[in-house]
Scaffold this motif. Structure first.
Motif, mmCIF file in Angstrom:
data_model
loop_
_atom_site.group_PDB
_atom_site.id
_atom_site.type_symbol
_atom_site.label_atom_id
_atom_site.label_comp_id
_atom_site.label_asym_id
_atom_site.label_seq_id
_atom_site.Cartn_x
_atom_site.Cartn_y
_atom_site.Cartn_z
ATOM 1 N N VAL A 94 2.376 3.097 1.992
ATOM 2 C CA VAL A 94 2.773 3.161 3.401
ATOM 3 C C VAL A 94 3.213 4.569 3.776
ATOM 4 O O VAL A 94 2.722 5.140 4.755
ATOM 5 C CB VAL A 94 3.906 2.152 3.698
ATOM 6 N N LEU A 95 4.096 5.133 2.974
ATOM 7 C CA LEU A 95 4.639 6.450 3.315
ATOM 8 C C LEU A 95 3.538 7.511 3.390
ATOM 9 O O LEU A 95 3.441 8.246 4.369
ATOM 10 C CB LEU A 95 5.713 6.844 2.296
ATOM 11 N N GLY B 101 0.833 -1.196 0.000
ATOM 12 C CA GLY B 101 0.000 0.000 0.000
ATOM 13 C C GLY B 101 0.863 1.239 0.000
ATOM 14 O O GLY B 101 2.074 1.166 -0.066
ATOM 15 N N TYR C 204 3.674 17.924 12.272
ATOM 16 C CA TYR C 204 4.578 17.197 11.373
ATOM 17 C C TYR C 204 3.879 16.903 10.048
ATOM 18 O O TYR C 204 2.674 16.684 10.021
ATOM 19 C CB TYR C 204 5.026 15.889 12.020
ATOM 20 N N PHE C 205 4.664 16.892 9.003
ATOM 21 C CA PHE C 205 4.155 16.632 7.659
ATOM 22 C C PHE C 205 2.945 17.525 7.390
ATOM 23 O O PHE C 205 1.901 17.071 6.924
ATOM 24 C CB PHE C 205 3.798 15.149 7.493
ATOM 25 N N ARG D 100 -1.334 10.030 8.830
ATOM 26 C CA ARG D 100 -1.695 9.728 10.217
ATOM 27 C C ARG D 100 -0.889 10.579 11.203
ATOM 28 O O ARG D 100 -1.429 11.045 12.208
ATOM 29 C CB ARG D 100 -1.504 8.241 10.490
ATOM 30 N N LEU D 101 0.393 10.766 10.906
ATOM 31 C CA LEU D 101 1.222 11.598 11.796
ATOM 32 C C LEU D 101 0.767 13.052 11.749
ATOM 33 O O LEU D 101 0.758 13.749 12.770
ATOM 34 C CB LEU D 101 2.696 11.491 11.402
ATOM 35 N N ASN E 294 0.340 7.112 3.792
ATOM 36 C CA ASN E 294 -0.599 6.867 4.892
ATOM 37 C C ASN E 294 0.015 7.197 6.253
ATOM 38 O O ASN E 294 -0.659 7.747 7.127
ATOM 39 C CB ASN E 294 -1.053 5.400 4.873
ATOM 40 N N VAL E 295 1.280 6.851 6.411
ATOM 41 C CA VAL E 295 1.950 7.152 7.685
ATOM 42 C C VAL E 295 2.050 8.667 7.866
ATOM 43 O O VAL E 295 1.785 9.196 8.955
ATOM 44 C CB VAL E 295 3.346 6.489 7.722
ATOM 45 N N GLN E 296 2.416 9.369 6.802
ATOM 46 C CA GLN E 296 2.510 10.835 6.894
ATOM 47 C C GLN E 296 1.159 11.443 7.249
ATOM 48 O O GLN E 296 1.073 12.338 8.093
ATOM 49 C CB GLN E 296 3.000 11.403 5.569
ATOM 50 N N GLU F 123 -2.424 13.161 13.821
ATOM 51 C CA GLU F 123 -2.152 12.995 15.255
ATOM 52 C C GLU F 123 -1.471 14.224 15.859
ATOM 53 O O GLU F 123 -1.738 14.584 16.991
ATOM 54 C CB GLU F 123 -1.250 11.782 15.483
#
Lengths: 203, 131
Positions: free
Chosen positions: B67-68, B65, B83-84, B74-75, B70-72, B78
């Motif tokens: 990943v990058l 998926g 961030y990002f 979510r961060l 989606n992680v960005q 949050e």
């Protein structure tokens, strides 16, 4: 931890977003492979892989450099997989096997025997596929503790020392559990092969 | 111990009754104390490992998926944008944008200097006097 890695970790601790992007790109396939093999489900594996990197971002200050960065990331992955498996066990969720997504290895050849020793010497393509299914099914039913150790050793090819670092177990325990995991797996494969044989023989 | 020699050590010395269910061996393993070196196992665990490797070998076909991304995302969510915070972190460094911005600002300064600087003012005053 070498100097280069220490610098990289320093950038991560400083919340350098570019460094974090590099980290994700560098490790995402390995983490995803491990997690998918542990959990066996694509959707869960994607989510847990993301969780791993979020944990890394949140907790990178706690990385003391006693082990390699990759070992630390793997440890987070293993712990999250354990949590997920426990959660699933509690909810008694039904396992959907996405392990079929693995590339089928050309090297795998099925067998017509019941024992592991015999099935390793195959004759027919259909039996090859059957053997793959049986091994994956057996692995799925292996208890999580043994499954993770067997995967780390026999599939991910980690050394015993690395596994001990990743899991927090001592090397002796790691070795004995891997041994038990393999023997359990072997029994399960043999039993499943026998069941299939019997089923096939029934009119 | 090197990896190869370690693997060699795991290879059983002999294989009596290979292919049969190794119940006795399994029982022996089950009763073995934790921490005992199991490398000299009496039954053929190499077969199990080979089977496992063959069955699970290779990269999973499934896509990990985005990943990058989606992680960005979510961060970013949050951290409430700490961030990002925008697309810049995910895009290559936009050096051209900085250069263009600097050039435009410099041009504006030069224009302002010509209009409002000592020479510019004199010109305006001279023009007023001439009228």
């Amino acid at each position: 931890m070498d100097e280069e890695e220490a610098k990289f970790v320093g950038r991560l601790i400083a919340r350098d977003e570019t460094a974090f992007n590099e980290l994700v790109v560098l490790f995402e396939r390995r983490v995803f492979s491990l997690v998918l093999r542990m959990l066996g489900r694509q959707a869960d594996a994607e989510e847990v892989t993301q969780d791993v990197f979020i944990q890394v971002f949140r907790n990178v200050e706690s990385f003391r450099g006693d082990s390699k960065l990759s070992t630390w990331i793997f440890r987070i992955g293993i712990n999250l997989c354990k949590n997920r498996m426990n959660y699933d066990a509690r909810r008694q969720s039904r396992r959907h096997d996405d392990l079929g997504d693995y590339e089928e290895s050309d090297a795998l050849q099925g067998g017509d025997g019941v024992s592991v020793g015999a099935v390793a010497r195959p004759d027919h393509a259909a039996e090859e596929r059957q053997l793959i299914e049986v091994v994956r099914e057996a692995l799925e039913t292996l208890d999580p503790e043994h499954r993770q150790l067997v995967i780390l050793r026999d599939v991910e090819d980690l050394a015993y020392e690395e596994i001990a670092e990743v899991t927090g177990l001592n090397i002796g325990t790691v070795k004995s559990r891997i041994h038990r995991g393999r023997s359990q797996l072997r029994e399960k494969v043999e039993r499943l092969m026998l069941q299939r044989k019997v089923r096939k023989a029934e009119p | 111990m090197s990896e190869d020699s370690e693997r060699e050590a795991e290879r059983p010395q002999s294989q009596p009754g290979e292919g049969e269910a190794p119940q006795a061996s399994v029982d022996a393993v089950a009763s073995a104390p934790a921490g005992e070196d199991m490398d000299a196992a009496p039954f053929d665990e190499v077969d199990v490992r080979d089977l496992l490797r063959r069955a699970l070998d290779g990269e999973p076909k499934g896509d990990s998926g985005s990943v990058l991304a989606n992680v960005q995302r979510r961060l970013r969510d949050e951290s409430k944008g700490q961030y990002f915070a925008d697309g810049w972190a995910t895009a290559p460094t936009p050096r051209e944008t900085y250069l263009i911005t600097a050039a435009v600002m410099f041009a504006l300064l030069v224009a302002a200097w010509f209009l409002l600087g000592p020479y510019g003012i004199h010109r305006v005053e001279a023009a007023v006097r001439a009228r």
